[in-house]
Design an enzyme around this catalytic site. Structure first.
Site, PDB file in Angstrom:
ATOM      1  N   TYR A 173       0.681  -1.240  -0.147  1.00 36.10           N
ATOM      2  CA  TYR A 173       0.099  -0.100   0.123  1.00 36.10           C
ATOM      3  C   TYR A 173       0.762   1.338   0.130  1.00 36.10           C
ATOM      4  O   TYR A 173       1.792   1.155   0.730  1.00 36.10           O
ATOM      5  CB  TYR A 173      -0.852  -0.041   1.122  1.00 36.10           C
ATOM      6  CG  TYR A 173      -2.136  -0.686   1.134  1.00 36.10           C
ATOM      7  CD1 TYR A 173      -3.159  -0.424   0.937  1.00 36.10           C
ATOM      8  CD2 TYR A 173      -2.050  -2.165   1.811  1.00 36.10           C
ATOM      9  CE1 TYR A 173      -4.174  -1.529   0.949  1.00 36.10           C
ATOM     10  CE2 TYR A 173      -2.834  -3.082   1.738  1.00 36.10           C
ATOM     11  CZ  TYR A 173      -4.185  -2.713   1.170  1.00 36.10           C
ATOM     12  OH  TYR A 173      -5.304  -3.550   1.155  1.00 36.10           O
TER      13      TYR A 173
ATOM     14  N   TYR B 150      -0.596 -10.065   0.680  1.00 36.28           N
ATOM     15  CA  TYR B 150       0.359  -9.509   1.553  1.00 36.28           C
ATOM     16  C   TYR B 150       0.302  -9.972   2.755  1.00 36.28           C
ATOM     17  O   TYR B 150      -0.745 -10.754   3.050  1.00 36.28           O
ATOM     18  CB  TYR B 150       0.310  -7.994   1.570  1.00 36.28           C
ATOM     19  CG  TYR B 150      -1.004  -7.372   2.086  1.00 36.28           C
ATOM     20  CD1 TYR B 150      -1.363  -7.336   3.535  1.00 36.28           C
ATOM     21  CD2 TYR B 150      -1.864  -7.011   0.866  1.00 36.28           C
ATOM     22  CE1 TYR B 150      -2.550  -6.833   3.816  1.00 36.28           C
ATOM     23  CE2 TYR B 150      -3.247  -6.604   1.713  1.00 36.28           C
ATOM     24  CZ  TYR B 150      -3.496  -6.142   3.101  1.00 36.28           C
ATOM     25  OH  TYR B 150      -4.661  -5.792   3.388  1.00 36.28           O
TER      26      TYR B 150
ATOM     27  N   ARG C  54      -2.922 -12.380   3.376  1.00 39.67           N
ATOM     28  CA  ARG C  54      -4.232 -11.636   2.783  1.00 39.67           C
ATOM     29  C   ARG C  54      -4.400 -11.854   1.322  1.00 39.67           C
ATOM     30  O   ARG C  54      -3.401 -11.703   0.433  1.00 39.67           O
ATOM     31  CB  ARG C  54      -4.549 -10.290   3.097  1.00 39.67           C
ATOM     32  CG  ARG C  54      -4.399  -9.907   4.712  1.00 39.67           C
ATOM     33  CD  ARG C  54      -5.702  -9.213   5.086  1.00 39.67           C
ATOM     34  NE  ARG C  54      -6.779  -9.780   4.589  1.00 39.67           N
ATOM     35  CZ  ARG C  54      -8.238  -9.074   4.221  1.00 39.67           C
ATOM     36  NH1 ARG C  54      -8.123  -8.149   4.188  1.00 39.67           N
ATOM     37  NH2 ARG C  54      -9.025  -9.753   3.782  1.00 39.67           N
TER      38      ARG C  54
ATOM     39  N   HIS D  11      -7.407  -8.037  -2.853  1.00 39.73           N
ATOM     40  CA  HIS D  11      -8.712  -7.696  -2.580  1.00 39.73           C
ATOM     41  C   HIS D  11      -8.557  -6.272  -2.612  1.00 39.73           C
ATOM     42  O   HIS D  11      -7.710  -5.570  -2.680  1.00 39.73           O
ATOM     43  CB  HIS D  11      -9.070  -7.917  -0.903  1.00 39.73           C
ATOM     44  CG  HIS D  11      -8.138  -7.217   0.044  1.00 39.73           C
ATOM     45  ND1 HIS D  11      -7.115  -8.065   0.243  1.00 39.73           N
ATOM     46  CD2 HIS D  11      -8.418  -6.211   0.402  1.00 39.73           C
ATOM     47  CE1 HIS D  11      -6.362  -7.219   1.360  1.00 39.73           C
ATOM     48  NE2 HIS D  11      -7.002  -6.285   1.422  1.00 39.73           N
TER      49      HIS D  11
ATOM     50  N   HIS E  28     -10.534  -2.565  -1.265  1.00 38.55           N
ATOM     51  CA  HIS E  28     -11.155  -1.880  -0.037  1.00 38.55           C
ATOM     52  C   HIS E  28     -12.397  -0.888  -0.852  1.00 38.55           C
ATOM     53  O   HIS E  28     -11.836  -0.399  -1.781  1.00 38.55           O
ATOM     54  CB  HIS E  28     -10.241  -1.044   0.780  1.00 38.55           C
ATOM     55  CG  HIS E  28      -9.507  -1.858   1.539  1.00 38.55           C
ATOM     56  ND1 HIS E  28      -9.847  -2.539   2.820  1.00 38.55           N
ATOM     57  CD2 HIS E  28      -8.305  -2.687   1.098  1.00 38.55           C
ATOM     58  CE1 HIS E  28      -8.752  -3.394   3.233  1.00 38.55           C
ATOM     59  NE2 HIS E  28      -7.831  -3.153   2.434  1.00 38.55           N
TER      60      HIS E  28
END
Ligand SMILES: [Fe+2]
Length: 213
Positions: free
Chosen positions: A100, A139, A147, A150, A152
């Site tokens: 991120y 990640y 995870r 995906h 958000h």
């Protein structure tokens, strides 16, 4: 300019794809509200000018994001099945390598200076929205927890309960071991996993249902 025209053309053909998809799903479509999920620790906090629908390119910079380009199309509905127009549809995600653009992300995977990472659009006619982005990388979220890819979402409109959720991709093996996704009933999981819109697996469709306040 040529690139811009080409993009508009591609977007047009995807929008007609959505129209036929919507027709096919017709009145049998789910009306259950999209489950709420935690925003997680990486909600964007660094101001950025470019938050348009195309996350693969940052305005004013030459170059494009690394990774597999995908389209995310979808619609926002209320729980009676009516489309919700003019809703703010916001997404943020990790880049193709699972990182991120957030100062607190501990993942040592590299940042991508050409990946926008964050976008806000407004749902249009019949509640439709679309994004062009790259497939997010997985990640590590703990010692024995990776995870799955995906995206958000935050969806807002006056008169509705704000929806914060996460969208998953179909057929990802990490979905089966994800602690957030697997704590849910199967029916709820289904509402959070996008549909494949094209066989090439480069285009996905996500139906979102928000609740009136
Ligand atoms: Fe995340």
């Amino acid at each position: 300019m040529v690139n811009q025209k080409r993009r508009s053309f591609i977007a047009g053909s995807f929008l007609s794809g959505i129209a036929s998809w919507a027709q096919a799903s017709g009145g049998t479509a789910e009306r259950q509200e999209t489950p709420q999920e935690i925003a997680g620790p990486f909600y964007p906090i660094t101001p950025q000018k470019d938050k348009d629908f195309d996350l693969t390119h940052i305005a004013g910079r030459d170059g494009t994001a690394r990774g597999a380009v995908i389209w995310i199309t979808g619609e926002v509905f209320d729980s009676t099945g009516d489309p919700v127009e003019d809703a703010s549809v916001e997404i943020w995600q990790a880049n193709a390598e699972g990182r991120y653009n957030h100062p607190n992300d501990p993942n040592p995977a590299p940042l991508d200076q050409h990946f926008q990472g964050w976008a806000i659009v407004t749902s249009g006619s019949k509640g439709a929205f679309r994004f062009r982005t790259v497939m997010p990388g997985s990640y590590p979220a703990g010692l024995d927890w990776e995870r799955p890819p995906h995206i958000h979402f935050k969806v807002m409109k006056r008169g509705f309960v704000e929806l914060v959720t996460q969208m998953y991709f179909p057929g990802q093996p990490l979905n089966e071991t994800d602690r957030l996704l697997q704590r849910r009933e199967l029916a709820e999981q289904k509402l959070m996993i996008a549909d494949v819109l094209r066989e090439e697996h480069d285009s996905f469709h996500h139906r979102i249902v928000i609740e009136r306040a």
